[in-house]
Design a protein around this motif. Structure first.
Motif, PDB file in Angstrom:
ATOM      1  N   SER A   1     100.916  58.152  67.325  1.00 19.11           N
ATOM      2  CA  SER A   1     100.088  58.812  68.335  1.00 19.11           C
ATOM      3  C   SER A   1     100.328  60.322  68.332  1.00 19.11           C
ATOM      4  CB  SER A   1     100.394  58.217  69.711  1.00 19.11           C
ATOM      5  OG  SER A   1      99.786  58.969  70.716  1.00 19.11           O
ATOM      6  N   LEU A   2     101.592  60.709  68.226  1.00 21.33           N
ATOM      7  CA  LEU A   2     101.920  62.139  68.174  1.00 21.33           C
ATOM      8  C   LEU A   2     101.367  62.781  66.897  1.00 21.33           C
ATOM      9  CD1 LEU A   2     105.568  62.087  69.553  1.00 21.33           C
ATOM     10  CD2 LEU A   2     103.535  62.956  70.706  1.00 21.33           C
TER      11      LEU A   2
ATOM     12  N   LEU B   1     108.932  49.172  66.810  1.00 19.13           N
ATOM     13  CA  LEU B   1     107.466  49.175  66.797  1.00 19.13           C
ATOM     14  C   LEU B   1     106.893  50.148  67.837  1.00 19.13           C
ATOM     15  CD1 LEU B   1     104.866  48.073  65.674  1.00 19.13           C
ATOM     16  CD2 LEU B   1     105.005  46.193  67.307  1.00 19.13           C
ATOM     17  N   ALA B   2     107.453  50.155  69.036  1.00 23.15           N
ATOM     18  CA  ALA B   2     106.963  51.065  70.079  1.00 23.15           C
ATOM     19  C   ALA B   2     107.159  52.519  69.658  1.00 23.15           C
ATOM     20  CB  ALA B   2     107.673  50.791  71.401  1.00 23.15           C
ATOM     21  N   GLY B   3     108.323  52.816  69.073  1.00 20.41           N
ATOM     22  CA  GLY B   3     108.594  54.175  68.605  1.00 20.41           C
ATOM     23  C   GLY B   3     107.660  54.578  67.487  1.00 20.41           C
ATOM     24  N   ALA B   4     107.374  53.643  66.580  1.00 20.57           N
ATOM     25  CA  ALA B   4     106.467  53.931  65.471  1.00 20.57           C
ATOM     26  C   ALA B   4     105.053  54.165  65.988  1.00 20.57           C
ATOM     27  CB  ALA B   4     106.489  52.776  64.470  1.00 20.57           C
TER      28      ALA B   4
ATOM     29  N   ALA C   1      94.783  66.571  65.621  1.00 18.33           N
ATOM     30  CA  ALA C   1      93.725  67.074  66.501  1.00 18.33           C
ATOM     31  C   ALA C   1      93.960  68.538  66.857  1.00 18.33           C
ATOM     32  CB  ALA C   1      93.649  66.219  67.766  1.00 18.33           C
ATOM     33  N   VAL C   2      95.209  68.890  67.147  1.00 15.17           N
ATOM     34  CA  VAL C   2      95.549  70.287  67.470  1.00 15.17           C
ATOM     35  C   VAL C   2      95.231  71.183  66.277  1.00 15.17           C
ATOM     36  CG1 VAL C   2      97.502  71.851  67.876  1.00 15.17           C
ATOM     37  CG2 VAL C   2      97.267  69.771  69.238  1.00 15.17           C
TER      38      VAL C   2
ATOM     39  N   ARG D   1     108.885  66.300  70.416  1.00 14.07           N
ATOM     40  CA  ARG D   1     108.723  64.998  71.071  1.00 14.07           C
ATOM     41  C   ARG D   1     108.894  63.857  70.071  1.00 14.07           C
ATOM     42  NH1 ARG D   1     103.203  65.262  74.169  1.00 14.07           N
ATOM     43  NH2 ARG D   1     103.704  63.089  74.540  1.00 14.07           N
ATOM     44  N   LYS D   2     108.487  64.089  68.815  1.00 15.88           N
ATOM     45  CA  LYS D   2     108.598  63.055  67.779  1.00 15.88           C
ATOM     46  C   LYS D   2     110.056  62.660  67.525  1.00 15.88           C
ATOM     47  CE  LYS D   2     105.083  62.682  64.240  1.00 15.88           C
ATOM     48  NZ  LYS D   2     104.718  63.034  62.883  1.00 15.88           N
ATOM     49  N   ARG D   3     110.950  63.604  67.719  1.00 17.48           N
ATOM     50  CA  ARG D   3     112.370  63.326  67.474  1.00 17.48           C
ATOM     51  C   ARG D   3     112.898  62.211  68.364  1.00 17.48           C
ATOM     52  NH1 ARG D   3     115.642  68.700  68.167  1.00 17.48           N
ATOM     53  NH2 ARG D   3     115.624  67.633  70.150  1.00 17.48           N
TER      54      ARG D   3
END
Length: 153
Positions: free
Chosen positions: A120-121, A112-115, A127-128, A104-106
């Motif tokens: 978040s990812l 800014l939204a992508g960063a 957390a995982v 998903r990070k790809r």
């Protein structure tokens, strides 16, 4: 089943008390110590005392203890294998979840939204990792405890 138990008891020794078998007018069978009430058909069943218990010979007691120890060891080994298999499943699940998040990070845009989404990812990946590390550590602690318990015997 009750009849078989009661009859086998009756054949073993002298009676020590009686039980009344009452058949109610509706056909229900009731076993009780008190005499039958009302219109119930009564028959008395003699119940025998159980034969005196025998003591277990010392060599048999030693065998029993040895069998109990073997059973405890086998159960401990089964639990260890189960926990180790659980750790393997946890590691595989963690890898799968992290791979999905990396994938998903790809798709994060170079803005800014992508960063923000990428951050978040990354937080989700942490957390995982933390979740599975805790599960694996708990299992490993139990494995170590079981192995130490086995060494004491």
């Amino acid at each position: 089943m009750k009849r078989i138990v009661l009859l086998s008891c009756a054949l073993m020794s002298a009676p020590s008390w009686a039980i009344n078998k009452c058949v109610a007018p509706d056909g229900r069978t009731i076993y009780q110590a008190a005499p039958c009430a009302g219109e119930a058909k009564a028959s008395e069943i003699a119940v025998q005392k159980a034969p005196p218990s025998t003591t277990i010979p010392i060599d048999t007691q030693a065998e029993i203890k040895q069998l109990q120890q073997r059973a405890a060891k086998a159960e401990r080994e089964r639990k260890i294998k189960e926990l180790e298999a659980g750790n393997s499943r946890y590691r595989q699940s963690m890898t799968d979840e992290l791979d999905a998040l990396r994938n998903r990070k790809r798709f994060a845009n170079n803005n800014l939204a992508g960063a923000t989404w990428e951050q978040s990812l990354s937080d989700e990946m942490n957390a995982v990792t933390s979740k599975y590390d805790t599960l694996i550590r708990d299992n490993q602690t139990e494995i170590d405890r079981l192995r130490k318990e086995g060494e004491k015997e």
